[in-house]
Design an enzyme around this catalytic site. Structure first.
Site, PDB file in Angstrom:
ATOM      1  N   TRP A   1      -6.045  -6.157  -1.966  1.00 29.40           N
ATOM      2  CA  TRP A   1      -4.799  -5.408  -1.802  1.00 29.40           C
ATOM      3  C   TRP A   1      -3.569  -6.164  -2.314  1.00 29.40           C
ATOM      4  CZ3 TRP A   1      -8.546  -6.452   1.806  1.00 29.40           C
ATOM      5  CH2 TRP A   1      -9.387  -5.381   2.126  1.00 29.40           C
ATOM      6  N   ASP A   2      -3.774  -7.286  -2.996  1.00 27.50           N
ATOM      7  CA  ASP A   2      -2.653  -8.127  -3.418  1.00 27.50           C
ATOM      8  C   ASP A   2      -1.851  -8.594  -2.206  1.00 27.50           C
ATOM      9  OD1 ASP A   2      -0.951  -9.539  -5.047  1.00 27.50           O
ATOM     10  OD2 ASP A   2       0.223  -7.809  -5.673  1.00 27.50           O
ATOM     11  N   TYR A   3      -2.565  -8.932  -1.144  1.00 26.25           N
ATOM     12  CA  TYR A   3      -1.929  -9.470   0.055  1.00 26.25           C
ATOM     13  C   TYR A   3      -1.898 -11.003  -0.015  1.00 26.25           C
ATOM     14  CZ  TYR A   3      -1.994  -4.988   2.632  1.00 26.25           C
ATOM     15  OH  TYR A   3      -1.770  -3.707   3.069  1.00 26.25           O
TER      16      TYR A   3
ATOM     17  N   LYS B   1       2.204 -10.472   3.892  1.00 24.87           N
ATOM     18  CA  LYS B   1       2.560  -9.152   3.381  1.00 24.87           C
ATOM     19  C   LYS B   1       2.086  -8.040   4.294  1.00 24.87           C
ATOM     20  CE  LYS B   1       2.764  -9.974  -1.634  1.00 24.87           C
ATOM     21  NZ  LYS B   1       2.193  -9.556  -2.938  1.00 24.87           N
TER      22      LYS B   1
END
Length: 855
Positions: free
Chosen positions: A525-527, A553
């Site tokens: 999730w691009d966290y 995030k």
């Protein structure tokens, strides 16, 4: 008689209502088939019935419409409660139409129809129009009364009080003078807390502009690869301020007058494949720090790779006048010297990482390059890097100064390809520039410097944000990102799986891992961990614990023992949605902290818009995507990711008060769409289409070499408004010893985020961190409306605001001037990704002369 029956206002109104009804009815039927609310189909049918009755000259049309108003009101309260910003858009259009229907243009026409009908022998009660008009008027009055009640309250607001501020806050334990700001977070602890207390909650409303400096570094220069973002937090050392600009000039200013003292231009190489051209700040080595014993390190190993000048054929152009990365193509005939590189040594140093992959050391007194660092004052960060592509690896954040070491991370381009540079963390000797150790999350056990000719692991997770340092423990705390591509992880190694999206404690002397805490398992999730950790000693259950607070995030604040990475506040593994794309997998559980800003799971009732039409659009879009709450994996169908990769928290981090043991936080809530697009070959553009975009910006989200490209976007309506209901941004105060969010208030207005500059206080997104002071005041300038604001830390109440000339997406700072006044410093230059207004302003505020109490 025929003339009396010619009522065009009724026919036009009926036609408009019928058209609206058809749109809502058709959309409502689609929504029902997707499993959504029946309201829009019913409302569409009632509107069509009302339209037909108006065209048929039936006064009862007003009564039918009144039932629609009341039914909509009941439905809206059932879905949203007494929340003004959720209620108002559900009924705004209907109320406006209802007001039109009780105007004389309609009622007189319907009254005349009563008379005509009676003359024609039709049995019509004389008061039919009057009664229907009264029914509609009553329904409108009820709607307005409910709206008035909803307007007064805020169901999202949390009220409470943090512990009172202490009047005897000591100077910082790390030896930074109370008057100064020596690091990005003021100290290496990353607290963003100042012991100054001249500005208080009682007098902050008197703040006025003391001086205003313009850097001259503006967005949109010819040849710019991308739009710039101005994110710098200046340093204050002695009587001077030091800052960098988006084009990475370094500037020294007089702290009292704002007058420029010197400027250094590193002459950044052009045509860089950047996602962001920015500089968040500089780093400072005090005099004698290279010989300090707190973080004493051994001499560089015998095989340490010394900084080298790139060989012939890899030098920069004449305009660059600086070493180029290895394997870069440039004019070999140009001299390879540092810009402004004199023959002079520096005891104290300022360090500036550049967008073309250099680290430059400058003399704080003169602004000239320090000859006693690297070669002519700089080192080449492209040494031993794989996949050299100028601009695809660079450092946007300040480096860490740890005794006789300077520790450097860097960003790797997201979602361009699987063949990018390495996310290696490196430590260089602060005097010579020799490489002392390197820690590569793709090859974590080898920390001895790589010999010439070998390369770090491509695509390994990187640290683009700011690290924190505990000199006493000899640990540097590194927030790590993910391995690109962010949304597909089928080929990740065991090392990458362990270190992605983690905070890692590295031994300062050797670079070896002392502990690691992963904030997301198998991140899709691009966290990545975006924020500098904040180090603070907490009293928990009667025991003093050296703690680390890590914002994420996804909205967690992990409170860990910074000695060993064990949770101080509980962390539980909770089940996560399953079912990743072909060739990939999802983690069965994800960690959740006791101190969590994770928003409630979205439902169809949370979909929002300015009118019923964009609300309906958002509801249909919501039900068409896969969504099972946080950590719904990306899919080819398209998934709703909430919170999105913009982050509840981002690089601005939080502010913590070491005495009160509390945090001032700025959570933001925006949903994003994520859709995987199968790639059929390694070169075509699948999500951007056509030819490669103009300029040097890479083809983002194409993921060349991976099975999928990815379409990423904010979840917005056709009007550009977020599809989820506001508030989208808050300020919140938390007790770090208990994990309680004590107060939370929506923050900011829509003044600069809509075509019509109406300052609706809806709570808007923020990018840029807060600071706190011992005067019980917090400051924030990062909201997408152009204001700097002050808040009472104890209660969260806003105390003061001032209009900025551009977006303030940077973290402010505060210091004491030689004139005895405490200053608040704000940078307003805008943010390219957010689209906020660009500028080049550095603004200092202070209390009026003579009004400032002695510190």
């Amino acid at each position: 008689m025929a003339e009396a029956r010619n009522f065009p206002a009724l026919w036009i109104t009926g036609a408009v209502l019928g058209f609206i009804g058809l749109i809502l009815g058709a959309g409502g039927l689609w929504l029902i088939l997707l499993g959504g609310s029946w309201y829009y189909l019913v409302a569409g049918a009632v509107l069509i019935l009302t339209a037909a009755m108006l065209i048929a000259r039936r006064p009862e049309a007003l009564s039918v419409y009144a039932l629609l108003i009341l039914g909509t009101l009941v439905w809206s309260i059932w879905e949203s409660g007494f929340d003004w910003w959720r209620l108002a858009p559900r009924g705004d259009l209907l109320v406006i139409i209802g007001v039109w229907l009780i105007t004389p243009f309609i009622t007189r026409s319907l009254g005349a129809m009563d008379i005509n009908a009676a003359l024609d022998g039709v049995k019509v009660h004389p008061s039919a129009t009057r009664g229907s008009g009264l029914a509609l008027s009553f329904s409108l009055l009820v709607a307005l009364l409910v709206a008035g009640v909803a307007l007064v309250g805020d169901p999202t607001r949390v009220e409470g009080e943090l512990p009172q501020a202490r009047a005897d806050v000591p100077d910082d334990a790390q030896g930074v003078p109370a008057a100064d700001w020596h690091a990005y977070g003021r100290t290496d602890y990353g607290q963003r807390f100042s012991p100054l207390a001249q500005i208080t909650a009682d007098n902050v409303s008197q703040l006025e502009v003391a001086w205003h400096y313009e850097t001259g570094d503006e967005r949109g220069r010819p040849g710019d690869p991308v739009e710039t973002t101005y994110e710098v937090t200046p340093l204050k050392i002695g009587d001077r301020l030091f800052l960098c600009t988006p084009h990475q000039n370094v500037i020294a200013l007089d702290a009292v007058t704002g007058k420029e003292i010197w400027r250094f231009d590193p002459k950044i190489q052009g045509e860089l494949a950047l996602q962001h051209l920015t500089c968040r700040g500089l780093s400072y080595q005090p005099p004698g720090a290279a010989n300090a014993g707190a973080t004493a390190t051994s001499a560089p190993p015998a095989d340490a790779a010394a900084p080298t000048t790139p060989p012939a054929g890899e030098a920069p152009t004449a305009a660059q006048a600086a070493p180029a990365p290895q394997d870069a193509t440039a004019d070999p005939a140009q001299p390879q010297v540092a810009a402004n590189g004199p023959e002079g040594t520096c005891d104290a140093k300022l360090f500036m990482p550049t967008a073309d992959g250099r680290l430059i050391a400058l003399d704080p007194d003169s602004g000239e390059a320090c000859s006693n660092f690297g070669e002519n004052g700089q080192i080449n960060l492209w040494q031993n890097m794989p996949n050299v592509n100028p601009g695809s690896y660079y450092s946007t954040s300040p480096v860490v100064i740890a005794g006789n070491l300077v520790i450097v991370g860097g960003t790797v381009l997201d979602n361009v390809s699987v063949n990018e540079a390495s996310g290696v963390i490196r430590a260089f000797d602060i005097s010579t520039g020799a490489l002392v150790w390197n820690w590569d999350s793709g090859n974590p056990d080898q920390t001895a410097p790589l010999p010439p000719g070998e390369h770090y692991v491509p695509n390994s997770p990187n640290s683009w944000s700011i690290s924190a340092l505990d000199p006493e423990l000899g640990l540097v705390y590194v927030p790590l990102g993910n391995q690109p591509p962010d949304q597909w992880g089928g080929n990740r190694s065991d090392a990458v799986e362990r270190y992605s999206s983690s905070v890692v404690a590295l031994d300062v002397a050797t670079g070896t891992v002392r502990w690691v805490f992963q904030t997301v398992h198998h991140d899709l999730w691009d966290y990545d961990v975006p924020s500098q950790p904040s180090l603070i000693d907490l009293t928990v259950n009667g025991e003093r614990v050296p703690a680390l607070v890590q914002p994420t995030k996804q909205g967690e604040l992990y409170v860990l023992d910074r000695r060993n990475g064990q949770p101080v506040l509980p962390v539980n593994e909770v089940p996560a949605p399953q079912g990743a794309a072909q060739g990939d997998h999802t983690a069965p559980t994800q960690p959740v902290s006791a101190l969590s800003y994770d928003p409630p799971k979205l439902t169809g009732a949370d979909m929002w818009g300015a009118t019923p039409f964009d609300q309906l659009y958002c509801r249909i879009a919501f039900h068409r995507m896969r969504y099972e709450g946080r950590y719904t994996p990306p899919t080819e169908q398209g998934s709703l990711i909430y919170p999105g990769n913009f982050g509840v928290f981002n690089w601005g981090s939080i502010a913590v008060d070491p005495e009160r043991q509390v945090a001032f936080t700025t959570p933001t809530y925006l949903a994003f769409r994520s859709q995987l697009v199968p790639r059929q070959n390694p070169t075509d553009l699948y999500v951007q289409g056509g030819n490669r975009p103009q300029g040097s910006l890479p083809a983002l989200n194409e993921n060349f070499g991976a099975p999928f490209a990815v379409k990423l976007s904010a979840f917005t309506s056709p009007l550009g408004l977020p599809c989820q209901a506001p508030p989208w941004g808050y300020v919140a105060g938390a007790d770090l010893t208990t994990g309680e969010i004590v107060w939370k208030h929506q923050n900011g207005t829509t003044r600069d985020a809509s075509p019509i500059p109406l300052p609706f206080a809806m709570g808007v997104p923020n990018l840029g961190g807060p600071i706190m002071t011992a005067g019980n005041v917090a400051f924030l300038s990062g909201t997408i409306d152009y204001y700097v604001r002050a808040y009472d830390v104890t209660t969260g109440e806003q105390l003061w605001e001032d209009r900025l000339p551009a977006g303030g997406q940077a973290t402010p700072m505060t210091y004491m001037g030689a004139d005895g006044r405490q200053y608040l410093l704000v940078v307003a230059g805008g943010h390219g990704s957010l689209g906020t207004k660009a500028g080049d302003s550095v603004i200092a505020y202070a209390l009026p002369k003579g009004a400032a109490p002695a510190q």
